[in-house]
Design an enzyme around this catalytic site. Structure first.
Site, PDB file in Angstrom:
ATOM      1  CD  GLU A   1      -1.165  -2.619  -2.603  1.00  0.00           C
ATOM      2  OE1 GLU A   1      -1.225  -3.883  -3.099  1.00  0.00           O
ATOM      3  OE2 GLU A   1      -0.558  -1.936  -2.013  1.00  0.00           O
TER       4      GLU A   1
ATOM      5  CG  HIS B   1       2.228  -7.022  -4.857  1.00  0.00           C
ATOM      6  ND1 HIS B   1       1.030  -6.877  -5.612  1.00  0.00           N
ATOM      7  CD2 HIS B   1       2.473  -6.235  -3.832  1.00  0.00           C
ATOM      8  CE1 HIS B   1       0.366  -5.853  -4.891  1.00  0.00           C
ATOM      9  NE2 HIS B   1       1.457  -5.396  -3.880  1.00  0.00           N
ATOM     10  CD  GLU B   2       5.207  -6.071  -1.509  1.00  0.00           C
ATOM     11  OE1 GLU B   2       5.432  -4.824  -1.342  1.00  0.00           O
ATOM     12  OE2 GLU B   2       3.933  -6.263  -0.933  1.00  0.00           O
TER      13      GLU B   2
ATOM     14  CG  HIS C   1       3.987  -1.645  -4.308  1.00  0.00           C
ATOM     15  ND1 HIS C   1       2.954  -0.785  -4.675  1.00  0.00           N
ATOM     16  CD2 HIS C   1       3.468  -2.709  -3.617  1.00  0.00           C
ATOM     17  CE1 HIS C   1       1.960  -1.309  -4.109  1.00  0.00           C
ATOM     18  NE2 HIS C   1       2.049  -2.377  -3.622  1.00  0.00           N
TER      19      HIS C   1
END
Length: 308
Positions: free
Chosen positions: A234, A152-153, A156
């Site tokens: 998100e 997930h990071e 980003h």
């Protein structure tokens, strides 16, 4: 005959382009807002108009500094320390594998010594990226769940969300500080006394009105700028992170554990809360916090992940 582009890749590239545009919008809005606040202060102090030009130059220099140094400021605020593969083998190795899988440079890896499970990424671009995890995340998640959070990071980073989120932290912070300085200075009567001496009672009334307007608008504008870090970022990082680690259920389980954990994140504050994978200020519930919340409901995120 050329093959049709993959819809998901089009979405990612559109998001990257949009994030680059948003960065410039944030910078321009920051310069405009802080210059206006500086103008109020200069007017209230009775300084010559030339001081506004000096303030404008200083603000532009600060904006440029923020672009290059914002991630260092964020890391300093968080209190995290950098770690190597020798120190945190499982964590750093998984980041390394995900970076290879995503075709991205290896980000620098940090640990925040806090028992609450959480994580965030920061930096101005993939070449200058950092991933920060708490000690609680490393201890409380299963390896596959940890990898899902790191994916997930990493998303980003690849989507350039980190640039917008990190710069917003520093720029919004200085807007609030300028406003607070102006209001405190006016509260103690310096502006009113100067206004009474130089312009009469009408000048003092104008300063009070300006202070009230600044008190109302500055926090709202600051939150609106931070809200540029939209909930869609998100959702997109959840989706692309699940695809990167090939395990949506693992990310769903990780979000459940992070949301259910009762430990407060001691290092959390309103300036950096929007960076984390899950809002660390969960105990601060109010109408305004919900109105400007940059994190979508975790239940909806989990539902979407399990529908993939």
């Amino acid at each position: 005959m050329a093959s049709a582009p993959v819809p998901g890749s089009v979405l990612i590239y559109d998001r990257i382009a949009a994030n680059r545009r948003t960065t410039w919008v944030l910078m321009v809005a920051f310069v405009a807002i802080t210059t206006a606040l500086a103008g109020l202060i200069i007017y209230a102090l009775g300084l010559p108009i030339g001081a506004l030009g000096i303030a404008g130059i200083a603000i532009i220099i600060y904006a440029i500094f923020s672009y290059f140094a914002a991630s260092s400021v964020v890391l300093s605020i968080s209190g995290a320390h950098e770690v190597t593969k020798e120190q945190e083998w499982e964590y750093v190795r998984r980041v390394e594998n995900l970076a290879i899988g995503a075709g991205l440079p290896m980000p620098r890896t940090w640990v925040l010594e806090d028992s609450a499970p959480n994580a965030f990424a920061t930096g101005r671009d993939p070449q200058h990226a950092h991933i920060v995890v708490t000690r609680g995340l490393l201890q409380k998640l299963e390896p596959i769940e940890l990898e899902a959070v790191l994916a997930h990071e990493m998303s980003h980073i690849g989507n350039y969300d980190i640039r917008v989120m990190t710069i917003a932290t520093v720029l919004v912070g200085i807007v609030v500080l300028l406003s607070d300085f102006f209001l405190r200075w006016t509260y103690w009567g310096a502006g009113a006394r100067r206004g009474s001496r130089n312009k009469g009672g009408g000048g003092a009334v104008i300063l009070v009105l300006l202070a009230i307007i600044a008190a109302i608008l500055a926090p709202i504008v600051a939150q609106a700028l931070k809200f540029a870090v939209s909930r869609q970022r998100e959702y997109l990082a959840d989706a692309s992170g699940a695809l990167l680690c090939r395990h949506p259920e693992a990310l769903a389980r990780a979000l459940e554990k992070i949301a259910a954990d009762p430990e407060p994140l001691e290092a959390a504050n309103k300036a950096t809360a929007h960076l984390y994978i899950y809002n660390p200020l969960r105990e601060h519930r109010s109408f305004l916090n919900n109105l400007f919340n940059t994190h979508p409901p975790v239940e909806e995120r989990i539902r979407l992940l399990r529908s993939m």
